[in-house]
Design an enzyme around this catalytic site. Structure first.
Site, PDB file in Angstrom:
ATOM      1  N   SER A   1       0.910  -1.090  -0.132  1.00 24.97           N
ATOM      2  CA  SER A   1       0.243   0.230   0.163  1.00 24.97           C
ATOM      3  C   SER A   1       0.951   1.195  -0.424  1.00 24.97           C
ATOM      4  CB  SER A   1      -0.705  -0.047   1.058  1.00 24.97           C
ATOM      5  OG  SER A   1      -1.875   1.034   1.772  1.00 24.97           O
TER       6      SER A   1
ATOM      7  N   TYR B   1      -2.905  -1.785  10.298  1.00 26.26           N
ATOM      8  CA  TYR B   1      -2.633  -1.264   8.573  1.00 26.26           C
ATOM      9  C   TYR B   1      -1.178  -1.508   8.013  1.00 26.26           C
ATOM     10  CZ  TYR B   1      -4.076  -1.701   3.618  1.00 26.26           C
ATOM     11  OH  TYR B   1      -4.066  -1.712   2.073  1.00 26.26           O
TER      12      TYR B   1
HETATM   13  P1  NDP Z   1     -11.222  -5.882  -1.128  1.00 24.94           P
HETATM   14  O1  NDP Z   1     -11.745  -5.725   0.282  1.00 24.94           O
HETATM   15  O2  NDP Z   1     -11.503  -5.548  -2.329  1.00 24.94           O
HETATM   16  O3  NDP Z   1     -10.675  -7.626  -1.726  1.00 24.94           O
HETATM   17  C1  NDP Z   1      -9.660  -8.143  -0.873  1.00 24.94           C
HETATM   18  C2  NDP Z   1      -9.798 -10.142  -1.622  1.00 24.94           C
HETATM   19  O4  NDP Z   1      -8.927  -9.788  -0.838  1.00 24.94           O
HETATM   20  C3  NDP Z   1     -10.910 -10.539  -1.875  1.00 24.94           C
HETATM   21  O5  NDP Z   1     -11.031 -11.376  -2.769  1.00 24.94           O
HETATM   22  C4  NDP Z   1     -11.265 -11.915  -0.529  1.00 24.94           C
HETATM   23  O6  NDP Z   1     -11.744 -12.469  -1.028  1.00 24.94           O
HETATM   24  C5  NDP Z   1      -9.819 -11.334   0.105  1.00 24.94           C
HETATM   25  N1  NDP Z   1      -9.458 -12.344   1.048  1.00 24.94           N
HETATM   26  C6  NDP Z   1      -9.678 -10.931   2.552  1.00 24.94           C
HETATM   27  N2  NDP Z   1      -9.417 -11.674   3.541  1.00 24.94           N
HETATM   28  C7  NDP Z   1      -9.136 -13.237   3.669  1.00 24.94           C
HETATM   29  C8  NDP Z   1      -8.448 -13.725   3.626  1.00 24.94           C
HETATM   30  N3  NDP Z   1      -8.660 -14.279   4.922  1.00 24.94           N
HETATM   31  N4  NDP Z   1      -7.930 -14.834   2.754  1.00 24.94           N
HETATM   32  C9  NDP Z   1      -7.843 -14.885   1.386  1.00 24.94           C
HETATM   33  N5  NDP Z   1      -8.548 -14.418   0.654  1.00 24.94           N
HETATM   34  C10 NDP Z   1      -8.720 -13.021   1.530  1.00 24.94           C
HETATM   35  O7  NDP Z   1      -9.554  -5.454  -1.506  1.00 24.94           O
HETATM   36  P2  NDP Z   1      -8.496  -4.473  -2.303  1.00 24.94           P
HETATM   37  O8  NDP Z   1      -9.156  -5.855  -3.686  1.00 24.94           O
HETATM   38  O9  NDP Z   1      -9.316  -3.604  -2.266  1.00 24.94           O
HETATM   39  O10 NDP Z   1      -7.571  -5.025  -1.817  1.00 24.94           O
HETATM   40  C11 NDP Z   1      -6.665  -6.009  -2.435  1.00 24.94           C
HETATM   41  C12 NDP Z   1      -5.497  -5.974  -1.773  1.00 24.94           C
HETATM   42  O11 NDP Z   1      -4.860  -4.283  -1.893  1.00 24.94           O
HETATM   43  C13 NDP Z   1      -5.739  -5.784  -0.245  1.00 24.94           C
HETATM   44  O12 NDP Z   1      -3.683  -6.573  -0.342  1.00 24.94           O
HETATM   45  C14 NDP Z   1      -5.188  -4.318   0.302  1.00 24.94           C
HETATM   46  O13 NDP Z   1      -4.717  -4.553   1.774  1.00 24.94           O
HETATM   47  C15 NDP Z   1      -4.097  -3.794  -0.489  1.00 24.94           C
HETATM   48  N6  NDP Z   1      -4.662  -2.358  -1.062  1.00 24.94           N
HETATM   49  C16 NDP Z   1      -5.440  -1.924  -1.555  1.00 24.94           C
HETATM   50  C17 NDP Z   1      -6.584  -0.267  -1.339  1.00 24.94           C
HETATM   51  C18 NDP Z   1      -7.439   0.207  -2.101  1.00 24.94           C
HETATM   52  O14 NDP Z   1      -8.123   1.768  -2.219  1.00 24.94           O
HETATM   53  N7  NDP Z   1      -8.824  -0.951  -2.035  1.00 24.94           N
HETATM   54  C19 NDP Z   1      -5.182   0.104  -1.338  1.00 24.94           C
HETATM   55  C20 NDP Z   1      -3.607   0.020  -1.251  1.00 24.94           C
HETATM   56  C21 NDP Z   1      -3.446  -1.461  -0.605  1.00 24.94           C
HETATM   57  P3  NDP Z   1     -13.056 -12.774   0.254  1.00 24.94           P
HETATM   58  O15 NDP Z   1     -14.450 -12.424   0.133  1.00 24.94           O
HETATM   59  O16 NDP Z   1     -13.288 -14.173  -0.299  1.00 24.94           O
HETATM   60  O17 NDP Z   1     -12.240 -13.208   2.295  1.00 24.94           O
END
Ligand code: NDP
Length: 246
Positions: free
Chosen positions: A141, A155
């Protein structure tokens, strides 16, 4: 010739958001894709089906990133199903936002487990298999370098840990011809950070480009790093944040 023909990619958290966009983009470039999920089986299956309907190969595996053994098993299952793994994308992540005084040790275990330990576990499992030309790409991030707002301590700590991990592992795996990089997104419109909130307005006010990015924006960068064109980039963090940290 597609850029990732004959490659096998493993993506954690591919059911929604950036992980879904990354999975689809890698597949559109020819990679076979294994994507993990924890809570969204239907969405994960929908991503895998879309890839297959477009002529690609995909598999959705339930693997809670909070459980390191589940992540290791999923990497092993990738190799069992597709014969190898060339690219791993550590994408799954969670955010726990509250004032620091209300944090608990459970919050620490949960968030660090998913955001850091799972990255370590997946990489450790994959290293047995990754060939020369292999790729480890982790989604961090922009907040590792700029905390931006309050209630981000845990975070931000987790995402900073990924910087050291990336630099160290790049040195360890360089002699094997494997690159290790960190992609640091800023505000990206997903369930985690929807673009229609007060926080979004606050963030847009601080960005050089006053617009949220999309999962596809991040997927394009990940695909570039995964491709042959990214072969000389390793041990670094690339921030993709619309200039929030500028
Ligand atoms: P979302 O919350 O939209 O999606 C998260 C994804 O990760 C889902 O597919 C979810 O699957 C999966 N996930 C969450 N927890 C688990 C778990 N315990 N085991 C397996 N899968 C898991 O997040 P984003 O797409 O926004 O984020 C993706 C990455 O980008 C993350 O690492 C986040 O920290 C990072 N990020 C996001 C930003 C943003 O602005 N959106 C900015 C900077 C970084 P399921 O629903 O099946 O659990």
């Amino acid at each position: 010739m597609k850029r990732l023909e004959n490659k096998v990619a493993f993506v954690t958290g591919g059911s929604r958001g950036m992980g879904a966009a990354i999975s689809k983009r890698l597949a559109s470039e020819g990679a076979s894709v294994v994507l993990t999920y924890s809570k969204s089986p239907d969405k994960a299956e929908a991503v895998a089906s879309e890839i297959k309907n477009n002529g690609g190969r995909a598999l959705a595996i339930e693997a809670d990133s909070a459980d390191p053994q589940a992540v290791i098993n999923a990497v092993n299952q990738t190799v069992a199903e597709f014969g190898k793994v060339d690219i791993i994308v550590n994408n799954a992540g969670i955010y726990i936002g509250k004032v620091f005084e209300e944090h608990t040790l459970d919050d620490y275990e949960q968030l660090m487990g998913v955001n850091v330990r799972a990255v370590y576990a997946a990489s450790l499992a994959a290293v047995k298999y990754l060939p020369a030309g292999g790729r480890i790409i982790t989604i961090g991030s922009n907040m590792a370098d700029n905390a931006v707002s309050q209630q981000t301590t845990l975070y931000t700590m987790s995402k900073s840990a990924l910087s050291g991990f990336t630099r160290g592992l790049a040195r360890d795996l360089g002699p094997k011809g494997i690159t290790v990089n960190l992609v640091q997104p800023g505000p990206i419109n997903t369930d985690m950070n929807p673009s229609d909130t007060e926080l979004a307005d606050f963030l847009r006010g601080r960005m050089a480009l006053a617009e949220y990015g999309t999962g596809d924006d991040v997927a394009g960068l990940v695909t570039f790093l995964a491709s042959e064109e990214g072969k000389f980039i390793t041990g670094t963090a690339i921030t993709i944040d619309g200039g929030l940290n500028a």
